[in-house]
Design an enzyme around this catalytic site. Sequence first.
Site, mmCIF file in Angstrom:
data_model
loop_
_atom_site.group_PDB
_atom_site.id
_atom_site.type_symbol
_atom_site.label_atom_id
_atom_site.label_comp_id
_atom_site.label_asym_id
_atom_site.label_seq_id
_atom_site.Cartn_x
_atom_site.Cartn_y
_atom_site.Cartn_z
ATOM 1 N N LYS A 195 33.356 37.731 29.927
ATOM 2 C CA LYS A 195 34.252 38.681 29.399
ATOM 3 C C LYS A 195 34.008 39.961 30.710
ATOM 4 C CE LYS A 195 34.221 42.784 26.857
ATOM 5 N NZ LYS A 195 32.348 42.947 25.508
ATOM 6 N N LYS A 248 38.094 36.714 28.757
ATOM 7 C CA LYS A 248 38.476 37.481 28.062
ATOM 8 C C LYS A 248 38.829 39.051 29.261
ATOM 9 C CE LYS A 248 37.960 41.600 25.062
ATOM 10 N NZ LYS A 248 37.497 42.586 24.015
#
Length: 326
Positions: A195, A248
Site C-alpha cells: 500500500k 494499492k
Amino acid sequence: MIFPETRLRRLRYNTVLRNMVTETKLSVDDLVMPLFVCAGTNVRNPISSMPGNYQLSVENLVEECKKVYESGVKAVLLFGIPAEKDEDGTVACQHNGIVQQAIRAIKAEIADMYIIADVCNCEYTTHGHCGTIIDGDVDNDSTLETLAAQSVSLAEAGADMIAPSDMMDGRVGRIREALDENKFEKIPIMAYSAKYASGFYGPFREAAESAPKFGNRSTYQMNPANSDEALREVELDIAEGADIVMVKPALSYLDVIYRVKTEFRMPTAAYNVSGEFSMLKAAEERDWIDGARVMMEILTSIKRAGADIIITYSAVDAANILNGIK
C-alpha cells in the site's frame, strides 16, 4: 512466417472468433464493491468527489447491499465512520461499533453477501493516523494490539474476511494469532501488502473522514518509487499468514501487480482507488472520454496485470455491462 503469409488480423474480423481468442476475461466474480457506513438513521450523504457514492446509515447500507448483490457482485468491503473518535482507535473494537452493527444487519437480510471488513484506525482516531501516536509518530507495536482486537470484534460480528490496511510491521501475524486464539481460524486475511503513500486517496479521505490532522503517512505507507520493497512486504505478509495479498493503488502500479503475481503465485487483489475512480468520472462528465468504455479498459488492464480480485467503486456499473444490462 512473416507477412503476407502471417496476418494477425485474421483473428480479429469476426466477433465470435475475437471472443474465442480473448486472453483476459473480466468477470463479475472478480469484483468487490467498497461501501461507507456511518452513524445515525436515514443518512445518505453524497460524497462530492466520488459521484454516485454515499455515506450510508446502517439501514440504507443494507438497501445498497441488496442492489449490489442483485447486480451479481457478491462481495463488499466495509469502511466505518463512527459517531465519536478517540486517540488510539479503540472505538473500532467495540461490540456495537458502526461496522459491527452493519455486518450484523447485512447478514440478517442478505445471508450470502460476502463481507470484507477493512481493519485500520484512521477513520476512528481523532488525529486521523492509522495507529497510536507516541512521540509524534505512529507507534508500530502498540498499534498491533488495537488492530488485533478490532479484527476479533469484526469476526465476532460475522465478517467473512479481515483486511488490514494499516501497513504496520507484523500486523498480519498478530491478527492471525488473535483470530486463531478466538476460534476464527477459518477467517481469511487479505493483507494490504503493498500500500503506497499515494496522492490518489484524496476522495477517500473525504468519504471516510480520515485525513490526518498533521504530517502524512509516509513513515508507514510505501514510497511510490519502490517496487522491490513491495516484494519484500508481500513476502513477509505471506510468511505471517496472509491468504490474499493486495496492491494499492492499482492503475499506476500495474507493474507491481504483475511482479507480485509472477513472483508469488498467490491470490492477488488490487484496489482501484477513489482518485482513479474520480478522475474517470470527471473526464466522463466533461465528455472528454467514453466513461463506460474506459472503465472497462482500466479494469481489464488490472486483471491482465495479474489481479484475481479487483476492489473498485465501479463494481456495479461494470457488472451491469458484463451482464449486458447497459
